[in-house]
Design an enzyme around this catalytic site. Structure first.
Site, PDB file in Angstrom:
ATOM      1  N   LYS A  14      -4.698   1.284   7.599  1.00  0.00           N
ATOM      2  CA  LYS A  14      -3.975   0.435   8.568  1.00  0.00           C
ATOM      3  C   LYS A  14      -4.815   0.182   9.818  1.00  0.00           C
ATOM      4  O   LYS A  14      -4.948  -0.952  10.250  1.00  0.00           O
ATOM      5  CB  LYS A  14      -2.699   1.154   9.040  1.00  0.00           C
ATOM      6  CG  LYS A  14      -1.495   0.912   8.192  1.00  0.00           C
ATOM      7  CD  LYS A  14      -0.274   1.570   8.828  1.00  0.00           C
ATOM      8  CE  LYS A  14      -0.454   3.028   8.903  1.00  0.00           C
ATOM      9  NZ  LYS A  14       0.136   3.899   9.764  1.00  0.00           N
ATOM     10  N   ARG A  89       8.737   3.481  12.087  1.00  0.00           N
ATOM     11  CA  ARG A  89       8.368   4.519  11.132  1.00  0.00           C
ATOM     12  C   ARG A  89       9.573   5.000  10.331  1.00  0.00           C
ATOM     13  O   ARG A  89       9.438   5.793   9.425  1.00  0.00           O
ATOM     14  CB  ARG A  89       7.840   5.670  11.961  1.00  0.00           C
ATOM     15  CG  ARG A  89       6.780   6.595  11.468  1.00  0.00           C
ATOM     16  CD  ARG A  89       5.473   6.023  11.146  1.00  0.00           C
ATOM     17  NE  ARG A  89       4.449   7.023  10.976  1.00  0.00           N
ATOM     18  CZ  ARG A  89       3.236   6.948  11.495  1.00  0.00           C
ATOM     19  NH1 ARG A  89       2.894   5.933  12.223  1.00  0.00           N
ATOM     20  NH2 ARG A  89       2.361   7.884  11.249  1.00  0.00           N
ATOM     21  N   ARG A 128     -12.035  11.217   6.844  1.00  0.00           N
ATOM     22  CA  ARG A 128     -11.949  10.307   7.985  1.00  0.00           C
ATOM     23  C   ARG A 128     -12.563  10.908   9.241  1.00  0.00           C
ATOM     24  O   ARG A 128     -12.352  12.069   9.563  1.00  0.00           O
ATOM     25  CB  ARG A 128     -10.495   9.942   8.242  1.00  0.00           C
ATOM     26  CG  ARG A 128     -10.326   9.008   9.432  1.00  0.00           C
ATOM     27  CD  ARG A 128      -9.094   8.197   9.359  1.00  0.00           C
ATOM     28  NE  ARG A 128      -7.875   8.986   9.351  1.00  0.00           N
ATOM     29  CZ  ARG A 128      -6.670   8.444   9.247  1.00  0.00           C
ATOM     30  NH1 ARG A 128      -6.548   7.143   9.094  1.00  0.00           N
ATOM     31  NH2 ARG A 128      -5.601   9.200   9.258  1.00  0.00           N
ATOM     32  N   ARG A 163      -9.425  13.967  13.160  1.00  0.00           N
ATOM     33  CA  ARG A 163      -8.087  14.104  13.731  1.00  0.00           C
ATOM     34  C   ARG A 163      -7.477  15.446  13.334  1.00  0.00           C
ATOM     35  O   ARG A 163      -7.665  15.898  12.204  1.00  0.00           O
ATOM     36  CB  ARG A 163      -7.187  12.979  13.225  1.00  0.00           C
ATOM     37  CG  ARG A 163      -7.302  11.718  14.023  1.00  0.00           C
ATOM     38  CD  ARG A 163      -6.612  10.560  13.382  1.00  0.00           C
ATOM     39  NE  ARG A 163      -5.252  10.814  12.922  1.00  0.00           N
ATOM     40  CZ  ARG A 163      -4.401   9.865  12.542  1.00  0.00           C
ATOM     41  NH1 ARG A 163      -4.793   8.597  12.588  1.00  0.00           N
ATOM     42  NH2 ARG A 163      -3.204  10.156  12.117  1.00  0.00           N
ATOM     43  N   ARG A 174       2.943  14.459   6.133  1.00  0.00           N
ATOM     44  CA  ARG A 174       2.961  13.046   6.551  1.00  0.00           C
ATOM     45  C   ARG A 174       3.296  12.140   5.379  1.00  0.00           C
ATOM     46  O   ARG A 174       4.015  11.145   5.524  1.00  0.00           O
ATOM     47  CB  ARG A 174       1.597  12.650   7.153  1.00  0.00           C
ATOM     48  CG  ARG A 174       1.396  13.197   8.551  1.00  0.00           C
ATOM     49  CD  ARG A 174      -0.057  13.273   8.923  1.00  0.00           C
ATOM     50  NE  ARG A 174      -0.678  11.974   9.099  1.00  0.00           N
ATOM     51  CZ  ARG A 174      -1.985  11.765   9.013  1.00  0.00           C
ATOM     52  NH1 ARG A 174      -2.805  12.766   8.751  1.00  0.00           N
ATOM     53  NH2 ARG A 174      -2.474  10.579   9.184  1.00  0.00           N
TER      54      ARG A 174
HETATM   55  P1  AMP Z   1      -0.775   7.370  12.841  1.00  0.00           P
HETATM   56  O1  AMP Z   1      -1.989   7.253  13.688  1.00  0.00           O
HETATM   57  O2  AMP Z   1       0.017   6.082  12.773  1.00  0.00           O
HETATM   58  O3  AMP Z   1      -1.039   7.970  11.492  1.00  0.00           O
HETATM   59  O4  AMP Z   1       0.213   8.406  13.595  1.00  0.00           O
HETATM   60  C1  AMP Z   1      -0.177   9.749  13.824  1.00  0.00           C
HETATM   61  C2  AMP Z   1       1.026  10.584  14.205  1.00  0.00           C
HETATM   62  O5  AMP Z   1       1.620  10.084  15.410  1.00  0.00           O
HETATM   63  C3  AMP Z   1       2.174  10.602  13.199  1.00  0.00           C
HETATM   64  O6  AMP Z   1       1.979  11.544  12.166  1.00  0.00           O
HETATM   65  C4  AMP Z   1       3.344  10.984  14.099  1.00  0.00           C
HETATM   66  O7  AMP Z   1       3.337  12.350  14.427  1.00  0.00           O
HETATM   67  C5  AMP Z   1       3.039  10.213  15.375  1.00  0.00           C
HETATM   68  N1  AMP Z   1       3.621   8.849  15.364  1.00  0.00           N
HETATM   69  C6  AMP Z   1       2.954   7.664  15.316  1.00  0.00           C
HETATM   70  N2  AMP Z   1       3.799   6.628  15.327  1.00  0.00           N
HETATM   71  C7  AMP Z   1       5.047   7.169  15.390  1.00  0.00           C
HETATM   72  C8  AMP Z   1       6.357   6.625  15.403  1.00  0.00           C
HETATM   73  N3  AMP Z   1       6.560   5.304  15.335  1.00  0.00           N
HETATM   74  N4  AMP Z   1       7.410   7.486  15.450  1.00  0.00           N
HETATM   75  C9  AMP Z   1       7.237   8.808  15.504  1.00  0.00           C
HETATM   76  N5  AMP Z   1       6.029   9.398  15.468  1.00  0.00           N
HETATM   77  C10 AMP Z   1       4.939   8.589  15.408  1.00  0.00           C
END
Ligand code: AMP
Length: 219
Positions: A14, A89, A128, A163, A174
């Protein structure tokens, strides 16, 4: 141009695809994950809560994300289109997002689901690497996306880091969260007639061509 939302399981690409779209169409990329990662560096109660939640692979509280997203969308640079990834989400967030958009006079635009199998994701997640200075994303398990020098960014020479949630344990949480909570929003947007599926298997460029075809056709 139409707004774009990317929906995909963790490590489906993404962020990488969003960067390419931003480069080509000059629209801002809004990533709740990036915003939350910045907050997680703060030495405040909020920073600690976000840091711990991110490392565990769970989602942060919905209410926190609403304010962050609304504040970001109110900025001037979103008026001519934006790409949002990582939000909504879950179904509650999707319903709330629809309301935020309505209050700002925006449309949801194209919702693009990047479809990809779990075993491919698992391999990608451990490979990653991200540049701590410019945010460029690499993957040491994807030939075309390996940095020239280990741990050094090709673009700016910054240090590459992994990360804290890019490990198998957090990935399992996740991924399960994605199936339980995020997949239902695909149906939500299917019902609105705005959802498009894209095959996420292939090179970064191949996947981008598929996404770009949708954006180009519908802009
Ligand atoms: P990402 O970079 O989109 O994979 O997000 C990394 C982490 O950030 C996720 O595993 C969640 O812990 C948190 N996170 C990101 N977006 C959201 C969201 N819309 N709602 C809740 N937690 C989020």
């Amino acid at each position: 141009m139409k707004n774009i939302m990317l929906v995909a399981p963790p490590a489906a690409g993404k962020g990488t695809q969003a960067e390419l779209i931003t480069e080509k169409y000059h629209i801002p990329h809004i990533s709740t994950g990036d915003i939350l990662r910045d907050i997680s560096k703060e030495d405040t109660e909020m920073g600690i809560y976000v840091r711990e939640t991110l490392s565990s692979g769970n989602l942060v509280k919905d209410e926190i994300t609403y304010e962050l997203v609304k504040q970001r969308l109110e900025k001037d640079d979103c008026k001519n289109g934006f790409i949002i990834d990582g939000f909504p989400r879950n179904l509650e967030q999707a319903i709330h997002y629809d309301e935020i958009l309505k209050s700002l006079g925006f449309e949801v635009g194209n919702v693009i689901s990047i479809d990809i199998d779990r075993d491919v994701l698992e391999k990608r997640i451990v490979g990653r690497r991200i540049c701590e200075d410019c945010g460029a994303i690499y993957n040491v398990n994807v030939l075309e996306n390996t940095p020239k020098q280990e741990s050094v960014c090709d673009e700016c020479g910054g240090r590459l880091y992994q990360r804290s949630d890019d490990n198998i344990e957090a990935f399992n949480t996740r991924y399960q969260t994605y199936l339980d909570k995020t997949e239902p929003i695909i149906k939500h947007y299917e019902k609105q007639g705005v959802l498009k599926h894209v095959d996420g298997i292939g090179t970064i460029e191949e996947v981008f061509q598929r996404i770009d075809k949708i954006i180009g056709d519908e802009s």
